[in-house]
Design an enzyme around this catalytic site. Structure first.
Site, PDB file in Angstrom:
ATOM      1  CG  ASP A  88      42.339  35.684  47.001  1.00 45.43           C
ATOM      2  OD1 ASP A  88      42.430  36.808  46.488  1.00 45.43           O
ATOM      3  OD2 ASP A  88      43.278  35.121  47.600  1.00 45.43           O
ATOM      4  CE  LYS A  89      35.520  30.562  41.478  1.00 46.10           C
ATOM      5  NZ  LYS A  89      35.867  29.821  40.239  1.00 46.10           N
TER       6      LYS A  89
END
Length: 321
Positions: free
Chosen positions: A137-138
């Site tokens: 995830d970011k």
């Protein structure tokens, strides 16, 4: 468009499944919607013939997939620093910082890891997703592996499917857990919010193992390993246990411990991402089969969060990281 061809023989265990369903298992690096689009566009041949998406396979068929990739200009190479920890002619292992998006998507058309990879190694333009075989995830930091050749890509995807790639994370969750364990709960789209995921009946199998690294009065630091790799899996599973990750903007909310010091309150409020770090990655080298392993130290913001907890929490116990 650049093109490359992928070939797979349908294994007996997929007999009876629809072609689009079988392809999703044989080529997990592509989305189901894209595979169906390619079937309908005539870019998939089964024993040399064109099939409809819903036709059942029987096992033993030869699948030829003409995987058309977007032109490089759709994802322009960009000179973004890449924290590479290992690279040879087959693999790149990198230590992704929090805040770096992996793939271009709505709202993130460039400035992604994929753009950086295309600048660093232009030959990756000919591979599915520029060689990226799994994602973070970011706002999750830590180790990722990228394939540099189609053979390496197929090997890594096979290892991920066989669950022989070992990934260990450090996660700080809210609540004082008493023991380690395993979470086996299916994950699918949230029934009311399509941007989120949840434990749902009929979701995809998802298995998370965890053990305690360190306890605090109102938090627990965990070593987490994944048996499956669903989107947001760790975040969803611990939210399901009512112990969401500290700082998680989607699956939790800030809980201030009773009697917390001003320093701890300010530190928790400043921590605006999920406290999750991919700390260890182990796999077999796709060419020679050698077992390889890498470790990544905690990033500064995560280290500072733990430092503050240790300095202000009299309930800290067990080993420290």
């Amino acid at each position: 468009m650049t093109q490359h061809f992928l070939v797979h023989i349908v294994p007996p265990e997929l007999a009876g499944q629809r072609l689009d369903q079988a392809l999703a298992k044989l080529f997990p690096q592509y989305s189901r919607s894209l595979l169906k689009q390619w079937i309908e566009a005539g870019q998939v041949k089964v024993d040399g013939e064109l099939w409809r998406p819903r036709q059942p396979v029987h096992g033993g068929e030869r699948i030829e997939l003409d995987a058309a990739q977007e032109a490089r200009e759709q994802s322009p190479p960009q000179a973004i620093p890449l924290p590479i920890v290992f690279e040879d002619e087959h693999l790149i292992v990198l230590d992704k910082p929090a805040g770096l998006v992996v793939h271009p998507a709505a709202g993130h058309c460039d400035g992604t890891l994929l753009n950086a990879l295309l600048y660093h190694a232009p030959e990756l333009a000919g591979l599915p997703r520029a060689g990226i075989v799994h994602r973070l995830d970011k706002d999750t930091s830590g180790l990722m592996v990228v394939a540099k050749t189609l053979a390496a890509h197929c090997s890594l995807v096979s290892q991920l499917q066989a669950r022989t790639v070992r990934r260990e994370y450090l996660a700080l969750v809210q609540g004082r857990l008493t023991a380690g364990g395993t979470i086996s709960a299916p994950i699918g789209r949230h029934p009311h919010d399509r941007k989120r995921f949840a434990v749902v009946q009929g979701g995809k199998e998802a298995i998370t193992h965890y053990r305690i690294a360190e306890r605090f009065s109102h938090h627990t630091l965990l070593r987490v390993s994944l048996e499956t790799g669903r989107t947001h899996q760790i975040r969803v599973h611990f939210a399901h246990l009512r112990s969401p990750l500290v700082g998680d903007p989607q699956y939790g909310r800030l809980r201030l411990p009773p009697g917390a010091s001003t320093e701890l309150i300010e530190t928790l409020r400043r921590f605006k991402r999920q406290a999750l770090h991919a700390a260890r990655l182990s796999l077999r080298h796709p060419q020679n089969g050698q077992e390889l392993s890498w470790d990544s130290p905690l990033p500064e913001d995560f280290r500072q969060l733990l430092h503050t907890l240790r300095a202000t929490d009299v309930g800290a116990s067990l080993e420290t990281v």
